[in-house]
Design a protein around this motif. Structure first.
Motif, short mmCIF file in Angstrom:
data_model
loop_
_atom_site.label_atom_id
_atom_site.label_comp_id
_atom_site.label_asym_id
_atom_site.label_seq_id
_atom_site.Cartn_x
_atom_site.Cartn_y
_atom_site.Cartn_z
N PHE A 27 6.82 -11.22 -55.54
CA PHE A 27 7.14 -10.57 -54.27
C PHE A 27 8.42 -9.75 -54.39
O PHE A 27 8.49 -8.60 -53.93
CB PHE A 27 7.28 -11.65 -53.19
CG PHE A 27 7.52 -11.13 -51.80
CD1 PHE A 27 6.78 -10.07 -51.29
CD2 PHE A 27 8.49 -11.71 -50.99
CE1 PHE A 27 7.00 -9.60 -50.00
CE2 PHE A 27 8.72 -11.25 -49.70
CZ PHE A 27 7.97 -10.19 -49.21
N LYS A 28 9.43 -10.33 -55.00
CA LYS A 28 10.71 -9.63 -55.23
C LYS A 28 10.49 -8.34 -56.02
O LYS A 28 10.97 -7.27 -55.66
CB LYS A 28 11.67 -10.55 -55.98
CG LYS A 28 13.00 -9.92 -56.39
CD LYS A 28 13.83 -10.93 -57.19
CE LYS A 28 15.10 -10.30 -57.73
NZ LYS A 28 16.08 -10.02 -56.65
N SER A 29 9.73 -8.46 -57.11
CA SER A 29 9.48 -7.31 -57.97
C SER A 29 8.71 -6.23 -57.23
O SER A 29 9.04 -5.04 -57.31
CB SER A 29 8.70 -7.76 -59.21
OG SER A 29 8.34 -6.65 -60.00
N LEU A 30 7.69 -6.65 -56.48
CA LEU A 30 6.86 -5.69 -55.75
C LEU A 30 7.67 -4.94 -54.70
O LEU A 30 7.55 -3.72 -54.56
CB LEU A 30 5.68 -6.42 -55.10
CG LEU A 30 4.69 -5.58 -54.32
CD1 LEU A 30 4.02 -4.54 -55.21
CD2 LEU A 30 3.64 -6.47 -53.65
N MET A 31 8.52 -5.67 -53.96
CA MET A 31 9.28 -5.04 -52.89
C MET A 31 10.42 -4.18 -53.42
O MET A 31 10.76 -3.16 -52.82
CB MET A 31 9.82 -6.11 -51.94
CG MET A 31 8.75 -6.93 -51.23
SD MET A 31 7.56 -5.91 -50.31
CE MET A 31 8.61 -5.18 -49.05
N GLU A 32 11.02 -4.57 -54.54
CA GLU A 32 12.17 -3.83 -55.06
C GLU A 32 11.79 -2.67 -55.96
O GLU A 32 12.48 -1.66 -55.99
CB GLU A 32 13.10 -4.78 -55.83
CG GLU A 32 13.82 -5.78 -54.93
CD GLU A 32 14.77 -6.70 -55.69
OE1 GLU A 32 15.51 -7.45 -55.05
OE2 GLU A 32 14.76 -6.65 -56.95
N SER A 33 10.69 -2.82 -56.72
CA SER A 33 10.36 -1.79 -57.70
C SER A 33 8.95 -1.22 -57.55
O SER A 33 8.62 -0.24 -58.21
CB SER A 33 10.51 -2.35 -59.12
OG SER A 33 9.51 -3.32 -59.38
N GLY A 34 8.13 -1.86 -56.74
CA GLY A 34 6.75 -1.40 -56.59
C GLY A 34 5.84 -1.91 -57.67
O GLY A 34 4.65 -1.57 -57.70
N GLU A 35 6.37 -2.72 -58.60
CA GLU A 35 5.58 -3.31 -59.68
C GLU A 35 5.71 -4.83 -59.64
O GLU A 35 6.66 -5.37 -59.08
CB GLU A 35 6.04 -2.79 -61.04
CG GLU A 35 5.81 -1.31 -61.23
CD GLU A 35 6.29 -0.85 -62.60
OE1 GLU A 35 5.50 -0.18 -63.30
OE2 GLU A 35 7.42 -1.17 -62.97
#
Length: 264
Positions: free
Chosen positions: A236-244
């Motif tokens: 979730f962190k990765s998706l929200m911060e970087s889109g990946e």
């Protein structure tokens, strides 16, 4: 007296009536097969011991019979007919390895605002994008939704859930409805930090398939929900911060995720 005891032990060892629930059979077969394969792969003394334990669990899953349950007068394959026996079983399940309740708490700071994180999570159909064990979530009305999750041996489990409490941009509470394959409840909270970012905290309570013993084997092979929640929060962190989405498979909860990425 000694003769009666010997006869009782013989009955326990030879009785093959089903006394294990279908869910426990799946857990036993899955864990047993994994232990058996791992023990054979090791090839040492410890591996032999693991193979023996794994073989016993696999047999338990295949036959639906447990000698330990026999010795303790426990029968999860059929409804108890004796009230006193039912109370005895209930006390056994509420304590020790047969207890089914498992509690999980995990939190992570994400470099996004409360509003952004809340809005994305509140659309439950977004959750399978970062929750690896979810196949789908469909909103059935404003407060209710239908969930489908992956289970061992290529199977799935399903449940309906409803929102029990909600504060915009701050928290979402939920619980599964009657008839759920795995009864569960929990809350996700979004708290601003003193520095930049938002702490996302997940608190989860669920009924472990096969009780705490099933949860123990699930943890051993990386399928236990505290590990799932850990991985889900990092994705979730990765998706929200970087889109990946960063893969955290194979990581324990004490280490940072690897830099391996996959398309969201």
């Amino acid at each position: 007296m000694k003769q009666n005891q010997e006869k009782s032990i013989t009955d326990i060892l030879t009785n093959m009536n089903t006394n294990v629930s279908p869910t426990e059979r799946v857990v036993s077969a899955t864990a047993g097969g994994a232990l058996l394969a791992y023990g054979i792969k090791r090839g040492d003394t410890f591996g032999i011991l693991l193979s023996i334990v794994g073989g016993g669990l696999a047999l338990r899953g295949a036959t639906g019979h447990c000698q330990v349950y026999d010795a303790m007068d426990i029968d999860k394959g059929e409804a108890p007919t004796n009230k006193r026996l039912a109370n005895k079983k209930s006390a056994t399940y509420q304590n020790g390895l047969l207890s089914g309740k498992v509690h999980v708490k995990k939190s992570l700071t994400i470099n996004k605002s409360q509003a952004e994180l809340y809005a994305f999570w509140r659309n439950f159909e977004n959750l399978p994008k970062f929750m690896a064990h979810l196949e789908s979530v469909k909103t059935t009305d404003g407060n209710k939704s239908h969930w489908v999750a992956k289970a061992p041996m290529g199977t799935t489990v399903e449940w309906d859930a409803e929102i029990t409490s909600e504060q915009e941009n701050e928290r979402i509470g939920w619980k599964s409805l009657e008839g759920a394959d795995i009864p569960n409840s929990g809350v996700v909270e979004f708290k601003p930090t003193t520095n930049r970012g938002t702490e996302v905290k997940v608190t989860l309570t669920y009924e472990a398939p096969g009780g705490a013993l099933g949860a123990m084997f699930a943890k051993l092979f990386g399928e236990e929900p505290s590990q799932q929640v850990y991985g889900d929060l990092y994705r979730f962190k990765s998706l929200m911060e970087s889109g990946e989405v960063i893969s955290v498979e194979g990581q324990s909860s004490g280490r940072e995720p690897q830099a391996k990425k996959a398309a969201a």
